[in-house]
Design a protein around this motif. Sequence first.
Motif, PDB file in Angstrom:
ATOM      1  N   ILE A  34       0.831  -1.204   0.000  1.00 17.78           N
ATOM      2  CA  ILE A  34       0.000   0.000   0.000  1.00 17.78           C
ATOM      3  C   ILE A  34       0.869   1.260   0.000  1.00 17.78           C
ATOM      4  O   ILE A  34       0.690   2.145  -0.832  1.00 17.78           O
ATOM      5  CB  ILE A  34      -0.963   0.004   1.207  1.00 17.78           C
ATOM      6  N   VAL A  35       1.832   1.330   0.910  1.00 17.37           N
ATOM      7  CA  VAL A  35       2.621   2.558   1.038  1.00 17.37           C
ATOM      8  C   VAL A  35       3.675   2.677  -0.061  1.00 17.37           C
ATOM      9  O   VAL A  35       3.758   3.686  -0.748  1.00 17.37           O
ATOM     10  CB  VAL A  35       3.265   2.659   2.443  1.00 17.37           C
ATOM     11  N   LEU A  36       4.501   1.633  -0.241  1.00 13.01           N
ATOM     12  CA  LEU A  36       5.611   1.739  -1.190  1.00 13.01           C
ATOM     13  C   LEU A  36       5.177   1.543  -2.643  1.00 13.01           C
ATOM     14  O   LEU A  36       5.689   2.211  -3.536  1.00 13.01           O
ATOM     15  CB  LEU A  36       6.719   0.741  -0.825  1.00 13.01           C
ATOM     16  N   HIS A  37       4.223   0.618  -2.880  1.00 13.07           N
ATOM     17  CA  HIS A  37       3.772   0.375  -4.256  1.00 13.07           C
ATOM     18  C   HIS A  37       2.763   1.421  -4.713  1.00 13.07           C
ATOM     19  O   HIS A  37       2.876   1.960  -5.816  1.00 13.07           O
ATOM     20  CB  HIS A  37       3.104  -0.998  -4.388  1.00 13.07           C
ATOM     21  N   GLN A  38       1.745   1.701  -3.883  1.00 14.14           N
ATOM     22  CA  GLN A  38       0.625   2.509  -4.345  1.00 14.14           C
ATOM     23  C   GLN A  38       0.733   3.981  -3.976  1.00 14.14           C
ATOM     24  O   GLN A  38       0.596   4.836  -4.846  1.00 14.14           O
ATOM     25  CB  GLN A  38      -0.688   1.931  -3.814  1.00 14.14           C
ATOM     26  N   VAL A  39       0.963   4.295  -2.697  1.00 13.45           N
ATOM     27  CA  VAL A  39       0.949   5.692  -2.272  1.00 13.45           C
ATOM     28  C   VAL A  39       2.199   6.425  -2.756  1.00 13.45           C
ATOM     29  O   VAL A  39       2.109   7.452  -3.429  1.00 13.45           O
ATOM     30  CB  VAL A  39       0.789   5.804  -0.740  1.00 13.45           C
ATOM     31  N   LEU A  40       3.379   5.910  -2.397  1.00 15.04           N
ATOM     32  CA  LEU A  40       4.625   6.579  -2.797  1.00 15.04           C
ATOM     33  C   LEU A  40       5.050   6.226  -4.225  1.00 15.04           C
ATOM     34  O   LEU A  40       5.796   6.972  -4.843  1.00 15.04           O
ATOM     35  CB  LEU A  40       5.753   6.224  -1.820  1.00 15.04           C
ATOM     36  N   GLN A  41       4.582   5.073  -4.719  1.00 14.80           N
ATOM     37  CA  GLN A  41       4.910   4.576  -6.058  1.00 14.80           C
ATOM     38  C   GLN A  41       6.419   4.518  -6.290  1.00 14.80           C
ATOM     39  O   GLN A  41       6.912   4.861  -7.357  1.00 14.80           O
ATOM     40  CB  GLN A  41       4.207   5.415  -7.128  1.00 14.80           C
ATOM     41  N   TRP A  42       7.132   4.022  -5.262  1.00 16.65           N
ATOM     42  CA  TRP A  42       8.580   3.875  -5.359  1.00 16.65           C
ATOM     43  C   TRP A  42       8.957   2.682  -6.213  1.00 16.65           C
ATOM     44  O   TRP A  42      10.008   2.657  -6.834  1.00 16.65           O
ATOM     45  CB  TRP A  42       9.203   3.730  -3.976  1.00 16.65           C
TER      46      TRP A  42
END
Length: 164
Positions: A34-42
């Motif tokens: 959720i955070v690294l893949h979707q929100v931050l899109q790192w």
Amino acid sequence: MRSVPATAAGEGGSFPVAAGVLLGLGLGGFFDGIVLHQVLQWHHMLSSWYPIDSIENLQRNTLWDGVFHSAAYVFVVLGLFVMWRRAHRQHRRWSYRVLVGSLLIGWGLFNLIEGSIDHHWLGVHHVNERVDRVQWLYWDLGFLGWGLAMLLGGLWLVRRGRGL
């Protein structure tokens, strides 16, 4: 209240660490997805192999992000099942330290396993692919360090919660 033999009470009275570890694995996966893949899109699941430079690669990565989230979901369901089976048998007073510690153990294991396999061994993605390529290793090592810190902190909390 029904009586419980001393051996059963001693074995079944503490928080089920296996449940916490499974829940921690799932929560670690959800945080990453959720955070690294979707929100931050790192990064996405296969973004080192298939960079997000075309609709086809985005679709491929989105599919594998979904497979990844499905695995995280399975860990959470298994953790809830193990916890329910233990709690359903008889009400017990569980230690918050053991609960939080076992969650940290699972989350730390997630970071160490996923980070070692996906970032270093297979190289399917790296923690932060938005920075210069020369910095990827530092982010990947930080992810492993964060996982190790959670694992060690979780082990310490479980030991303290059990009075060891």
